[in-house]
Design a protein around this motif. Structure first.
Motif, PDB file in Angstrom:
ATOM      1  N   GLY A   1       0.814  -1.214   0.000  1.00 22.93           N
ATOM      2  CA  GLY A   1       0.000   0.000   0.000  1.00 22.93           C
ATOM      3  C   GLY A   1       0.849   1.267   0.000  1.00 22.93           C
ATOM      4  N   ARG A   2       0.145   2.405  -0.023  1.00 22.19           N
ATOM      5  CA  ARG A   2       0.841   3.701  -0.067  1.00 22.19           C
ATOM      6  C   ARG A   2       1.441   4.072   1.291  1.00 22.19           C
ATOM      7  NH1 ARG A   2      -3.603   7.285  -3.514  1.00 22.19           N
ATOM      8  NH2 ARG A   2      -3.530   5.982  -5.414  1.00 22.19           N
ATOM      9  N   ASP A   3       0.864   3.552   2.348  1.00 24.90           N
ATOM     10  CA  ASP A   3       1.297   3.912   3.695  1.00 24.90           C
ATOM     11  C   ASP A   3       2.313   2.919   4.256  1.00 24.90           C
ATOM     12  OD1 ASP A   3      -0.517   5.979   3.497  1.00 24.90           O
ATOM     13  OD2 ASP A   3      -2.125   4.815   4.450  1.00 24.90           O
ATOM     14  N   GLY A   4       2.956   2.128   3.403  1.00 26.55           N
ATOM     15  CA  GLY A   4       3.925   1.155   3.866  1.00 26.55           C
ATOM     16  C   GLY A   4       3.284  -0.123   4.404  1.00 26.55           C
ATOM     17  N   ASP A   5       1.991  -0.232   4.265  1.00 26.10           N
ATOM     18  CA  ASP A   5       1.303  -1.443   4.689  1.00 26.10           C
ATOM     19  C   ASP A   5       1.188  -2.403   3.520  1.00 26.10           C
ATOM     20  OD1 ASP A   5      -0.376   0.008   3.155  1.00 26.10           O
ATOM     21  OD2 ASP A   5      -2.066   0.015   4.572  1.00 26.10           O
ATOM     22  N   VAL A   6       0.611  -3.577   3.793  1.00 25.45           N
ATOM     23  CA  VAL A   6       0.375  -4.605   2.762  1.00 25.45           C
ATOM     24  C   VAL A   6      -1.110  -4.874   2.722  1.00 25.45           C
ATOM     25  CG1 VAL A   6       0.799  -6.963   2.004  1.00 25.45           C
ATOM     26  CG2 VAL A   6       2.642  -5.649   3.064  1.00 25.45           C
ATOM     27  N   LEU A   7      -1.690  -4.748   1.524  1.00 27.90           N
ATOM     28  CA  LEU A   7      -3.118  -4.975   1.330  1.00 27.90           C
ATOM     29  C   LEU A   7      -3.322  -6.309   0.609  1.00 27.90           C
ATOM     30  CD1 LEU A   7      -4.090  -1.363   0.189  1.00 27.90           C
ATOM     31  CD2 LEU A   7      -4.151  -2.331   2.501  1.00 27.90           C
ATOM     32  N   ILE A   8      -4.208  -7.138   1.180  1.00 22.23           N
ATOM     33  CA  ILE A   8      -4.451  -8.484   0.640  1.00 22.23           C
ATOM     34  C   ILE A   8      -5.899  -8.565   0.186  1.00 22.23           C
ATOM     35  CG2 ILE A   8      -4.498 -10.955   1.134  1.00 22.23           C
ATOM     36  CD1 ILE A   8      -2.367 -10.493   3.221  1.00 22.23           C
ATOM     37  N   THR A   9      -6.067  -8.983  -1.054  1.00 18.14           N
ATOM     38  CA  THR A   9      -7.401  -9.232  -1.604  1.00 18.14           C
ATOM     39  C   THR A   9      -7.506 -10.717  -1.953  1.00 18.14           C
ATOM     40  OG1 THR A   9      -7.404  -7.003  -2.549  1.00 18.14           O
ATOM     41  CG2 THR A   9      -9.062  -8.568  -3.365  1.00 18.14           C
ATOM     42  N   GLY A  10      -8.656 -11.330  -1.619  1.00 15.11           N
ATOM     43  CA  GLY A  10      -8.830 -12.762  -1.888  1.00 15.11           C
ATOM     44  C   GLY A  10     -10.210 -13.099  -2.405  1.00 15.11           C
TER      45      GLY A  10
END
Length: 494
Positions: free
Chosen positions: A157-166
């Motif tokens: 993500g933009r904020d240094g996070d990780v976004l998971i879609t399933g």
């Protein structure tokens, strides 16, 4: 100590037809299984690729909306921003947000068109699996304990996070399982049909070979040891260009060669038998004449030198021996020609008593013992020839054993068969002579006779020929200190 478990053995296929049918079915099963596996793998890969494409199209809208902490916008919300796009998510869409290796939010779309979400309670194992997903923008299959299998894609993500879609893989698994079921049913039906059709096809294709085998079986049942050879059955003609046709042609050619050889052998045997019979018949008169002249010379009243008397006595003895040999040859020739013997009831017990009495007179230095049943044993046959069988067996035991030997003659009945045994405790028959002891002109060696060979070697051959003419059999069992001749004759009783 536990016993080893043995794997069950597969049934052995003995016929060529069964082996070809089984091979056809196995090859078809392997081919169909390969096609089915390839189809299932290809379908699974194709549907999984479509699912990955849907994940790319969905992007990170849903997991990005989780950091706002509120529900998804409703259908009547006029906001057309990023949050408004989450209304396009399908039911069961999974979203999660990771900060570092910690899952901060996880939810699924509870109903269609993004009108509601449900928070997912993840176990420690599930959090560890989500944290281990590489953020490479590619799809990965993950098994969550609280949900079914999911195809998930992790993106930074933009904020240094990780976004998971399933997205759930249920539809993919359902389609794959359905294809597997259909393939199994079709494969089973195809194997059943192919097995029946293949068996019929192989049977029809091998029908000429079966006819050759049936012909070979009929030929093997023909009596080939002696007698005239008739026209043998032949294998049916087949296409000479085929393997079966070539086998049938070669088999028929072989039968023709064997038939010609046996015909020549029979012709030669007939000539030999005719010669033996004619020669024996013609020799009887001159032999009797020689013997008569020798006896007449011995009766001459004038003095005759001792050497001349000895010569005349030898001429008389040899003439008598030659006469017996001629009679034996004539008998064998007649038996070989298949001339029938008399078939009258014969008291075998009485013949044994008479033969033993004669043997005692001829061999007083031997011990003769009898083992006879209480009731007389009667067999159908020729009394004179059967007496000759007994006399030859006893003479053989007397001449081929040393003085003081014990000769035991036993007679009994067994299931409609008279069993006569002549046993002696002499040195036994040499091992190299046993296989041919009943052949003509076979003479014992010095080890059994104690000297030079005795007799012309026709006694036991006459025994075998006479017993065979009575539909019986004679066998020999011999070893050091034990020799037994066993004669079996039918009594005519059921």
């Amino acid at each position: 100590m536990s016993a080893r478990r043995r794997l069950p053995r597969l049934p052995r296929l003995h016929t060529l037809r069964a082996r070809l049918t089984a091979g056809l079915v196995v090859l078809l099963a392997v081919s169909c299984a390969a096609v089915g596996v390839a189809a299932v793998v290809e379908l699974n890969g194709f549907l999984t690729g479509r699912l990955d494409q849907q994940l790319r199209e969905a992007g990170v809208r849903f997991p990005a909306s989780l950091e706002q902490g509120g529900p998804l916008p409703s259908d009547h919300d006029g906001d057309e921003g990023a949050d408004g796009d989450t209304r396009r998510q399908s039911a069961g869409t999974f979203g999660a947000r990771l900060v570092g290796d910690t899952v901060t939010d996880a939810a699924v779309v509870a109903s269609g068109r993004g009108t509601g979400t449900a928070t997912v309670a993840l176990s420690a194992r599930d959090r560890k699996r989500l944290a281990g997903l590489p953020a490479d923008g590619r799809g990965h299959t993950v098994d969550l304990s609280t949900l079914d299998d999911y195809r998930m894609m992790a993106t930074e993500g933009r904020d240094g996070d990780v976004l998971i879609t399933g997205l759930p893989t249920e539809s993919v698994e359902a389609a794959v399982h359905r294809l597997e079921l259909v393939a199994a049913i079709v494969l089973g039906a195809a194997l059943a049909v192919a097995g029946v059709a293949g068996a019929l096809w192989v049977r029809w294709s091998l029908r000429p070979l079966s006819r050759v085998a049936a012909t070979a079986t009929r030929v093997s049942e023909l009596p080939l040891s002696s007698g005239e050879v008739g026209l043998w059955p032949r294998a049916p003609e087949a296409d000479p260009r085929s393997e079966v046709g070539r086998v049938g042609s070669a088999f028929n050619l072989m039968l023709g060669n064997v038939e010609d050889a046996l015909t020549k052998r029979h012709t030669s045997e007939e000539r030999l038998r005719s010669f033996a019979a004619d020669a024996s018949h013609e020799l009887r008169t001159p032999v009797a004449s020689i013997r008569g002249h020798a006896e007449l010379a011995l009766l001459h009243p004038d003095p005759v030198p001792r050497k001349v008397v000895r010569a005349l006595e030898r001429i008389e003895a040899e003439a008598a021996r030659m006469g017996e040999m001629v009679d034996d040859l004539l008998l064998l020739a007649r038996l070989d020609a298949g001339r029938p013997l008399e078939r009258r009831p014969v008291d075998l017990t009485r013949l044994v008593l008479d033969a033993v009495t004669d043997a005692q007179a001829a061999g007083p230095g031997h011990r003769w013992t009898l083992e006879l049943p209480e009731k007389p044993v009667t067999v159908p046959g020729d009394a004179h020839r059967l007496h000759q069988v007994l006399a030859n067996l006893l003479a053989n035991a007397r001449l081929h054993t040393p003085v003081g030997s014990t000769v035991t003659i036993s007679l009994q009945t067994d299931a409609g068969t008279a069993v006569l045994k002549v046993h002696d405790d002499g040195p036994g028959v040499a091992e190299d002579i046993r296989p041919k002891v009943f052949e003509r002109f076979t003479r014992a060696d010095r080890r059994r006779t104690g000297g030079a060979g005795i007799g012309a070697g026709l006694g036991l051959s006459i025994v075998a020929a006479v017993v065979e003419a009575h539909d019986g059999g004679v066998t020999l069992e011999s070893g050091p200190g034990s020799t037994t001749f066993t004669v079996r004759l039918r009594t005519g009783e059921e």
